[in-house]
Design a protein around this motif. Structure first.
Motif, PDB file in Angstrom:
ATOM      1  N   SER A 548       0.836  -1.206   0.000  1.00  0.00           N
ATOM      2  CA  SER A 548       0.000   0.000   0.000  1.00  0.00           C
ATOM      3  C   SER A 548       0.866   1.249   0.000  1.00  0.00           C
ATOM      4  CB  SER A 548      -0.912   0.013   1.225  1.00  0.00           C
ATOM      5  OG  SER A 548      -1.863  -1.024   1.156  1.00  0.00           O
ATOM      6  N   ASN A 549       0.413   2.256  -0.718  1.00  0.00           N
ATOM      7  CA  ASN A 549       1.132   3.535  -0.732  1.00  0.00           C
ATOM      8  C   ASN A 549       0.914   4.235   0.607  1.00  0.00           C
ATOM      9  OD1 ASN A 549       1.777   6.387  -1.203  1.00  0.00           O
ATOM     10  ND2 ASN A 549       2.009   5.733  -3.337  1.00  0.00           N
ATOM     11  N   LEU A 550       1.983   4.535   1.305  1.00  0.00           N
ATOM     12  CA  LEU A 550       1.904   5.098   2.652  1.00  0.00           C
ATOM     13  C   LEU A 550       1.214   6.457   2.662  1.00  0.00           C
ATOM     14  CD1 LEU A 550       5.499   4.079   3.751  1.00  0.00           C
ATOM     15  CD2 LEU A 550       3.365   3.071   4.573  1.00  0.00           C
ATOM     16  N   PHE A 551       1.320   7.208   1.567  1.00  0.00           N
ATOM     17  CA  PHE A 551       0.679   8.525   1.511  1.00  0.00           C
ATOM     18  C   PHE A 551      -0.828   8.395   1.309  1.00  0.00           C
ATOM     19  CE2 PHE A 551       5.105   9.303   0.413  1.00  0.00           C
ATOM     20  CZ  PHE A 551       5.405  10.238   1.379  1.00  0.00           C
ATOM     21  N   ASP A 552      -1.266   7.297   0.701  1.00  0.00           N
ATOM     22  CA  ASP A 552      -2.700   7.039   0.610  1.00  0.00           C
ATOM     23  C   ASP A 552      -3.267   6.659   1.968  1.00  0.00           C
ATOM     24  OD1 ASP A 552      -2.801   7.582  -2.078  1.00  0.00           O
ATOM     25  OD2 ASP A 552      -2.539   5.489  -2.685  1.00  0.00           O
ATOM     26  N   LEU A 553      -2.398   6.216   2.882  1.00  0.00           N
ATOM     27  CA  LEU A 553      -2.832   5.809   4.220  1.00  0.00           C
ATOM     28  C   LEU A 553      -2.718   6.943   5.236  1.00  0.00           C
ATOM     29  CD1 LEU A 553      -1.196   2.251   4.377  1.00  0.00           C
ATOM     30  CD2 LEU A 553      -3.539   2.853   3.750  1.00  0.00           C
ATOM     31  N   GLY A 554      -2.282   8.130   4.787  1.00  0.00           N
ATOM     32  CA  GLY A 554      -2.253   9.269   5.697  1.00  0.00           C
ATOM     33  C   GLY A 554      -0.875   9.812   6.012  1.00  0.00           C
ATOM     34  N   ALA A 555       0.187   9.249   5.442  1.00  0.00           N
ATOM     35  CA  ALA A 555       1.515   9.811   5.687  1.00  0.00           C
ATOM     36  C   ALA A 555       1.594  11.217   5.104  1.00  0.00           C
ATOM     37  CB  ALA A 555       2.597   8.926   5.062  1.00  0.00           C
ATOM     38  N   ARG A 556       2.349  12.072   5.748  1.00  0.00           N
ATOM     39  CA  ARG A 556       2.545  13.438   5.282  1.00  0.00           C
ATOM     40  C   ARG A 556       3.977  13.827   5.583  1.00  0.00           C
ATOM     41  NH1 ARG A 556       0.739  16.708  10.035  1.00  0.00           N
ATOM     42  NH2 ARG A 556       0.323  15.189  11.646  1.00  0.00           N
ATOM     43  N   SER A 557       4.334  15.062   5.320  1.00  0.00           N
ATOM     44  CA  SER A 557       5.737  15.458   5.424  1.00  0.00           C
ATOM     45  C   SER A 557       6.306  15.245   6.813  1.00  0.00           C
ATOM     46  CB  SER A 557       5.888  16.923   5.020  1.00  0.00           C
ATOM     47  OG  SER A 557       5.442  17.121   3.718  1.00  0.00           O
ATOM     48  N   ILE A 558       5.537  15.606   7.862  1.00  0.00           N
ATOM     49  CA  ILE A 558       6.056  15.444   9.219  1.00  0.00           C
ATOM     50  C   ILE A 558       6.232  13.971   9.563  1.00  0.00           C
ATOM     51  CG2 ILE A 558       3.764  15.540  10.267  1.00  0.00           C
ATOM     52  CD1 ILE A 558       7.092  16.847  11.716  1.00  0.00           C
ATOM     53  N   THR A 559       5.368  13.095   9.005  1.00  0.00           N
ATOM     54  CA  THR A 559       5.517  11.657   9.224  1.00  0.00           C
ATOM     55  C   THR A 559       6.815  11.171   8.597  1.00  0.00           C
ATOM     56  OG1 THR A 559       3.122  11.614   8.819  1.00  0.00           O
ATOM     57  CG2 THR A 559       4.200   9.510   9.234  1.00  0.00           C
ATOM     58  N   VAL A 560       7.125  11.681   7.412  1.00  0.00           N
ATOM     59  CA  VAL A 560       8.371  11.302   6.742  1.00  0.00           C
ATOM     60  C   VAL A 560       9.573  11.741   7.577  1.00  0.00           C
ATOM     61  CG1 VAL A 560       9.811  11.719   4.709  1.00  0.00           C
ATOM     62  CG2 VAL A 560       7.356  11.308   4.444  1.00  0.00           C
ATOM     63  N   VAL A 561       9.494  12.939   8.142  1.00  0.00           N
ATOM     64  CA  VAL A 561      10.591  13.426   8.980  1.00  0.00           C
ATOM     65  C   VAL A 561      10.800  12.506  10.182  1.00  0.00           C
ATOM     66  CG1 VAL A 561      11.334  15.300  10.496  1.00  0.00           C
ATOM     67  CG2 VAL A 561      10.371  15.811   8.255  1.00  0.00           C
ATOM     68  N   ARG A 562       9.701  12.091  10.826  1.00  0.00           N
ATOM     69  CA  ARG A 562       9.820  11.204  11.981  1.00  0.00           C
ATOM     70  C   ARG A 562      10.373   9.840  11.561  1.00  0.00           C
ATOM     71  NH1 ARG A 562       5.270   9.834  15.171  1.00  0.00           N
ATOM     72  NH2 ARG A 562       6.794   9.496  16.812  1.00  0.00           N
ATOM     73  N   ALA A 563       9.899   9.311  10.443  1.00  0.00           N
ATOM     74  CA  ALA A 563      10.412   8.032   9.958  1.00  0.00           C
ATOM     75  C   ALA A 563      11.893   8.142   9.625  1.00  0.00           C
ATOM     76  CB  ALA A 563       9.619   7.585   8.728  1.00  0.00           C
ATOM     77  N   GLU A 609       4.794  16.545  -3.480  1.00  0.00           N
ATOM     78  CA  GLU A 609       4.464  17.961  -3.600  1.00  0.00           C
ATOM     79  C   GLU A 609       3.101  18.246  -2.979  1.00  0.00           C
ATOM     80  OE1 GLU A 609       5.261  21.895  -4.966  1.00  0.00           O
ATOM     81  OE2 GLU A 609       6.484  20.107  -4.668  1.00  0.00           O
ATOM     82  N   ARG A 610       2.150  17.341  -3.162  1.00  0.00           N
ATOM     83  CA  ARG A 610       0.816  17.536  -2.602  1.00  0.00           C
ATOM     84  C   ARG A 610       0.830  17.408  -1.084  1.00  0.00           C
ATOM     85  NH1 ARG A 610      -3.643  17.339  -5.878  1.00  0.00           N
ATOM     86  NH2 ARG A 610      -4.889  16.538  -4.174  1.00  0.00           N
ATOM     87  N   GLN A 611       1.856  16.746  -0.526  1.00  0.00           N
ATOM     88  CA  GLN A 611       1.906  16.601   0.924  1.00  0.00           C
ATOM     89  C   GLN A 611       2.645  17.743   1.607  1.00  0.00           C
ATOM     90  OE1 GLN A 611       0.203  14.090   2.211  1.00  0.00           O
ATOM     91  NE2 GLN A 611      -0.233  13.472   0.118  1.00  0.00           N
ATOM     92  N   ARG A 612       3.373  18.567   0.838  1.00  0.00           N
ATOM     93  CA  ARG A 612       4.267  19.516   1.472  1.00  0.00           C
ATOM     94  C   ARG A 612       3.522  20.553   2.313  1.00  0.00           C
ATOM     95  NH1 ARG A 612       3.367  21.608  -3.463  1.00  0.00           N
ATOM     96  NH2 ARG A 612       3.262  23.867  -3.691  1.00  0.00           N
ATOM     97  N   ALA A 613       2.292  20.852   1.946  1.00  0.00           N
ATOM     98  CA  ALA A 613       1.548  21.853   2.700  1.00  0.00           C
ATOM     99  C   ALA A 613       1.233  21.379   4.105  1.00  0.00           C
ATOM    100  CB  ALA A 613       0.253  22.195   1.967  1.00  0.00           C
ATOM    101  N   ALA A 614       1.325  20.084   4.361  1.00  0.00           N
ATOM    102  CA  ALA A 614       0.977  19.566   5.678  1.00  0.00           C
ATOM    103  C   ALA A 614       2.058  19.847   6.712  1.00  0.00           C
ATOM    104  CB  ALA A 614       0.734  18.058   5.603  1.00  0.00           C
ATOM    105  N   LEU A 615       3.215  20.348   6.304  1.00  0.00           N
ATOM    106  CA  LEU A 615       4.295  20.565   7.261  1.00  0.00           C
ATOM    107  C   LEU A 615       4.642  22.030   7.332  1.00  0.00           C
ATOM    108  CD1 LEU A 615       6.154  19.123   9.127  1.00  0.00           C
ATOM    109  CD2 LEU A 615       7.785  18.966   7.317  1.00  0.00           C
ATOM    110  N   THR A 616       4.150  22.819   8.240  1.00  0.00           N
ATOM    111  CA  THR A 616       4.397  24.261   8.353  1.00  0.00           C
ATOM    112  C   THR A 616       5.779  24.470   8.721  1.00  0.00           C
ATOM    113  OG1 THR A 616       4.583  24.730  10.609  1.00  0.00           O
ATOM    114  CG2 THR A 616       2.506  24.476   9.692  1.00  0.00           C
ATOM    115  N   ARG A 617       5.692  23.893   9.655  1.00  0.00           N
ATOM    116  CA  ARG A 617       6.932  24.065  10.247  1.00  0.00           C
ATOM    117  C   ARG A 617       7.813  23.336   9.323  1.00  0.00           C
ATOM    118  NH1 ARG A 617       5.313  25.051  14.957  1.00  0.00           N
ATOM    119  NH2 ARG A 617       4.113  23.597  15.944  1.00  0.00           N
TER     120      ARG A 617
END
Length: 626
Positions: A548-563, A609-617
């Motif tokens: 499964s694509n992790l971004f389809d399951l709710g991953a976003r930029s901050i999740t990638v940073v933590r991973a 690119e579509r996920q980048r807005a989820a990480l303000t910080r």
């Protein structure tokens, strides 16, 4: 309680309505007086002030030729490039206001923003958005750049920009910010003993985020240089740290989560960016963690500035942390009012409260937005008249300390602050309830400061045979109507929502039920099982299909940073955020880490690119700059 402000005779003597015009004139003049000084650096290439000003004036000339008048609204879809910054300056020069459009947003949301804002012109790099709003006159940057630049065009308008924030009615609302406010803020920057000095400044915030105005205009107004990072560098704290070192960045605007991730990266690598002089953070309550203390201990010349302010007023207060970081409070105050700002603490009935008494913060002075575009009813609710003066009700709980600095204590309502965004759960709930299968919905935020996520609790009209199919349908439904940062990372199907004794939804109980444990690494397990455990805990899911694509399951930029942080700690020190985006499933990532390199997913860059807005910080104030 007395109204707190920082007004001064010098500030009052300067006509606030003309400040921004004067600052734009300074930028234009710098193009002639100091033409060779670097204004923007992008991908290793410099634009000097002469080039920046010439391009801005070409675009401004084209805007005027296209019929743009002062106080017109120009919807701008532009990338983070020197030409995109020139377009912003051009819109401001002609006296118009600009509405930034993030093409990572779903077309339905962009269409809603354009419908509400009713811009006079749509300006973009290409015709990508032509189908979204065919009724709006359109021009491309190339068309406007064909104009021969004329002498500086400095129009007088009342508005600077329009930004959309989450709305409690289920529809986002456009904040119309005044030039009076923006000019006063930049004027404060110019006269600040540290922030008024030219500096190499990282332009981190997305252009649809109000901190970007602060970064751009405060840098150009004092003759500094803006350094534009790539999206991969913004998403990856280790890559960002390398950029700060290599480009000798001196000033940095970062939301708290990004600052924490950067500090952790510096701690892991054992090397701090010694060029830093000033770090400005905003968007959510600042917490001084061990990693942040270590970072500023390693760069003792640097000062940490804690800024606060909602989108409806931009920055209204500031607090500086200098000296020994070991003495810094864990939760610093948001500081005192800026010179053009008035702050007042009131009870539920609007009565002023004495110092040290907790209440709602009201803002007044030259910091207020004009209101919400074409929403007079909502403007009247949030911008109120008390004692003959106009105030904005922030909905934030504060308390004034003995030293006159204000402490932030949280929200007065159900609004959520996540990754620097102000999120109205009601907006997401309204979208969910529009789905034919949903009877009720409630959205809560769970997790700590660095791993907060949205969880949607859904009561279906009929209990499905399998939750997974309904959840996939709801995730797609939200993705089609909401900005990426508003799409819940986790969905829970339930027969009923818990209620309080008064019959209201018990959101605390929902948050407790949805809380997930911190990531744990099963050291003796095979790599695919280790990744499965990591991602299940990061996403708050019980089961993840390896393909499964992790971004389809709710991953976003901050999740990638933590991973990324977890994986680097367990030996994968060369892994980058871009590689996670390119291999966005457990199976593909495991193969990549094991050396069996599959080709990158074709749409990974677009998805990232579509996920980048989820990480303000790590992405876009936050929509508020606390």
């Amino acid at each position: 309680m007395e109204i707190r402000n920082g007004s001064s005779a010098a500030a009052a003597a300067h006509d606030p309505c003309r400040r921004l015009r004067s600052q734009l004139a300074l930028i234009v003049a710098r193009g002639g007086l100091r033409p060779d000084e670097p204004a923007v650096r992008h991908a290793g290439i410099d634009w000097d002030y002469a080039t920046l000003v010439d391009n801005a004036q070409r675009i401004a000339t084209g805007l005027v030729a296209s019929g743009v008048q002062p106080d017109a609204i120009v919807a701008l879809s532009a990338e983070r490039t020197p030409l995109g910054l020139a377009a912003i300056l051009a819109v401001l020069q002609v006296g118009a206001a600009y509405l930034p459009l993030d093409t990572g947003y779903p077309p339905a949301r962009l269409a809603m923003m354009l419908q509400d804002a009713r811009p006079d012109l749509l300006l973009s790099a290409d015709d990508t958005l032509a189908a979204t709003a065919p009724q709006i006159p359109r021009r491309t940057l190339a068309q406007l750049m064909a104009q021969q630049a004329r002498p500086p065009l400095l129009g007088d308008g009342a508005l600077a920009y329009v930004l959309f924030t989450s709305g409690s009615t289920g529809r986002p609302k456009g904040v119309a910010m005044t030039r009076r406010c923006v000019g006063a803020l930049i004027d404060w920057h110019r006269h600040h003993p540290r922030l008024g000095l030219p500096a190499r400044t990282l332009q981190f915030a997305p252009l649809a985020f109000d901190v970007s105005f602060q970064e751009i205009l405060s840098t150009f107004a004092v003759g500094g240089t803006l350094v534009l990072p790539s999206d991969d560098e913004r998403r990856d704290p280790h890559a960002l740290l390398a950029l700060i070192r290599n480009e000798r960045i001196e000033r940095l605007f970062l939301p708290y989560v990004a600052l924490q991730a950067l500090a952790e990266a510096a701690l892991q690598e054992g090397e701090a960016p010694d060029s830093l002089r000033d770090v400005i953070t905003a968007g959510e309550a600042l917490r001084i963690t061990p990693a942040i203390r270590a970072l500023f201990t390693a760069v003792p010349q640097a000062v940490l500035h804690n800024h606060y302010g909602p989108t409806e007023a931009h920055v209204v207060s500031a607090h500086e942390l200098a000296g020994d970081p070991r003495a810094w409070p864990e939760l610093p105050p948001i500081g005192r009012a800026l010179p053009h700002v008035q702050m007042r603490v009131v009870d539920a009935d609007g009565n002023a409260l004495a110092a040290s008494v907790e209440g709602e913060l009201l803002l007044g002075g030259d910091c207020l937005a004009a209101g919400y575009v074409h929403r007079a009813d909502l403007t009247a609710q949030r911008f109120v008249i008390l004692d003959g003066q106009r105030w904005y009700r922030t909905g934030d709980r504060v308390r004034e300390g003995a030293d006159g600095a204000f402490d932030y204590l949280g929200r007065c309502d159900e609004q959520i602050k996540l990754d620097g965004y102000r999120i109205e759960p009601a907006e997401i709930e309204a979208v969910l309830c529009r789905h034919s299968a949903v009877a009720e919905a409630a959205v809560v935020a769970v997790g700590g400061d660095a791993d907060r996520r949205l969880v949607a609790h859904v009561v279906p009209r009929r209990m499905p045979a399998a939750d997974e199919a309904l959840i996939a349908e709801l995730r797609a439904h939200c993705g089609a109507e909401l900005a990426p940062y508003l799409v819940p990372q986790r969905f829970a199907v339930t027969a009923a929502l818990p209620l309080t004794s008064s019959g209201k939804i018990d959101r605390r109980e929902l948050a407790r039920a949805a809380a997930a444990p911190a990531p744990q690494w099963p050291a003796d397990a095979p790599l695919p099982r280790q990744l499965d455990a990591l991602w299940r805990q990061l996403l708050g899911l019980d089961v993840i299909d390896a393909d499964s694509n992790l971004f389809d399951l709710g991953a976003r930029s901050i999740t990638v940073v933590r991973a990324l942080t977890e994986l680097r700690q367990h030996g994968f020190r060369t892994l980058t955020a871009a590689q996670i985006y390119e291999h966005p499933s457990i199976a593909r990532l495991a193969a990549w880490l094991a050396g069996d390199a599959p080709p990158p997913v074709a749409d990974a860059a677009l998805r990232g690119e579509r996920q980048r807005a989820a990480l303000t910080r790590f992405g876009p104030r936050t929509e508020s700059s606390l």
